[in-house]
Design a protein around this motif. Structure first.
Motif, mmCIF file in Angstrom:
data_model
loop_
_atom_site.group_PDB
_atom_site.id
_atom_site.type_symbol
_atom_site.label_atom_id
_atom_site.label_comp_id
_atom_site.label_asym_id
_atom_site.label_seq_id
_atom_site.Cartn_x
_atom_site.Cartn_y
_atom_site.Cartn_z
ATOM 1 N N ASP A 1 -43.581 30.819 56.652
ATOM 2 C CA ASP A 1 -43.698 32.274 56.773
ATOM 3 C C ASP A 1 -43.791 32.709 58.227
ATOM 4 N N LEU A 2 -44.537 31.961 59.031
ATOM 5 C CA LEU A 2 -44.683 32.319 60.436
ATOM 6 C C LEU A 2 -43.374 32.137 61.205
ATOM 7 N N ILE A 3 -42.635 31.094 60.868
ATOM 8 C CA ILE A 3 -41.329 30.890 61.515
ATOM 9 C C ILE A 3 -40.398 32.042 61.185
ATOM 10 N N ALA A 4 -40.363 32.446 59.915
ATOM 11 C CA ALA A 4 -39.502 33.556 59.503
ATOM 12 C C ALA A 4 -39.912 34.846 60.204
ATOM 13 N N ALA A 5 -41.223 35.094 60.290
ATOM 14 C CA ALA A 5 -41.722 36.306 60.937
ATOM 15 C C ALA A 5 -41.387 36.309 62.423
ATOM 16 N N SER A 6 -41.505 35.144 63.058
ATOM 17 C CA SER A 6 -41.195 35.039 64.481
ATOM 18 C C SER A 6 -39.714 35.269 64.746
ATOM 19 N N GLN A 7 -38.867 34.693 63.921
ATOM 20 C CA GLN A 7 -37.431 34.875 64.100
ATOM 21 C C GLN A 7 -37.030 36.323 63.866
ATOM 22 N N ASN A 8 -37.684 36.980 62.906
ATOM 23 C CA ASN A 8 -37.408 38.387 62.669
ATOM 24 C C ASN A 8 -37.834 39.228 63.870
ATOM 25 N N ALA A 9 -38.998 38.898 64.432
ATOM 26 C CA ALA A 9 -39.489 39.640 65.594
ATOM 27 C C ALA A 9 -38.505 39.525 66.757
ATOM 28 N N GLU A 10 -37.971 38.328 66.967
ATOM 29 C CA GLU A 10 -37.041 38.144 68.077
ATOM 30 C C GLU A 10 -35.713 38.842 67.821
ATOM 31 N N SER A 11 -35.349 39.036 66.549
ATOM 32 C CA SER A 11 -34.089 39.718 66.247
ATOM 33 C C SER A 11 -34.174 41.211 66.535
#
Length: 283
Positions: A75-85
């Motif tokens: 979940d944290l990886i997905a959230a981080s990748q979304n933030a960077e997008s």
């Protein structure tokens, strides 16, 4: 007061680092202790927790393992990748040239029923002719120090622009009058671009407005260039990056700003008169 285009991206990043910080504290670890378990310098932990360095997927996995919370890693990886997008640097996106980037937007435009675009500096991309786009994109490539494939990128942009003629879409464009006088390319290319605005602006699915320079008592000062895709996404173009705004309250602010800018614009015969004036100034 200018709209801040980066708060959505900042909030998303802050959410990720807050969750990582909470995991460290719940595990009873200091910054130095967590760094030792992850195998990196303690300064890196501080940079991540202060949102100065975005964590990579590997960083997050190591962090979660060090804090005994491996189940939170996906979940944290997905959230981080979304933030960077939400905040995407142009240099990273155009390392191999600009042509590929044009195609990346095609599906976004095709999935948008109502597109509202405001530009204080350029002819909007969907209304650009190939000559104008070539001059613009070649200059962008030089600025970003990436391969200059301006001609190929312009051809791809024009192909992408065919979405204007596809059913199921509405387009509302508002530009500042000064845009008509910023010359990109030679006089022939600029004249062709201005002439095309009169053609495209007459399409039934297109609303094309120009805010006159002589507008008295503006209700809103010129803003940054932005697109509103339906009511779900605002894309803001900065010199160094594209910022994608997804928070409903911020989208509502951009829609409100767009309507105020639109209220000052002229349309139809009045807009065409401003375009003709710009064409005559090329002589």
């Amino acid at each position: 007061m200018p709209i801040s285009p980066s708060s959505s991206a900042h909030a998303a990043r802050e959410n990720v680092v807050r969750r990582l910080r909470d995991l460290r504290r719940s595990a009873g670890l200091t910054v130095t202790e967590l760094a030792a378990r992850c195998g990196w310098h303690h300064a890196k932990t501080s940079r991540i927790e202060n949102a100065h360095t975005p964590p990579s997927p590997t960083d997050i996995r190591l962090w979660c393992r060090a804090t005994g919370a491996t189940e939170h890693a996906p979940d944290l990886i997905a959230a981080s990748q979304n933030a960077e997008s939400l905040y995407r640097e142009w240099r990273r996106r155009v390392r191999t040239g600009l042509a590929r980037l044009q195609a990346d937007y095609t599906e976004l435009y095709r999935s948008t029923e109502l597109l509202r675009t405001y530009s204080p500096v350029l002819i909007p991309g969907l209304l650009q002719t190939e000559g104008y786009a070539t001059a613009l994109l070649s200059r962008n490539a030089q600025l970003l120090d990436v391969p200059d494939d301006g001609a190929d990128a312009a051809a791809a942009r024009v192909r992408r622009s065919q979405v204007i003629h596809e059913p199921g879409h509405r387009f509302v464009f508002v530009i500042e009058e000064a845009v008509l006088h910023y010359r990109l390319g030679d006089s022939d290319a600029m004249a062709a671009q201005l002439g095309y605005l009169m053609t495209a602006g007459a399409l039934p699915q297109v609303s094309f407005g120009i805010v006159p320079t002589a507008t008295r008592e503006r209700v809103l000062s010129p803003q940054e260039m932005f697109d509103v895709h339906d009511d779900t996404l605002v894309s803001v173009e900065l010199m160094s990056a594209e910022v994608n705004v997804t928070q409903p309250s911020e989208i509502a602010l951009y829609v409100k700003a767009f309507e105020q800018l639109r209220s000052m614009a002229v349309y139809g015969a009045e807009a065409r008169a401003l375009i003709v004036k710009a064409i005559e100034s090329l002589r």
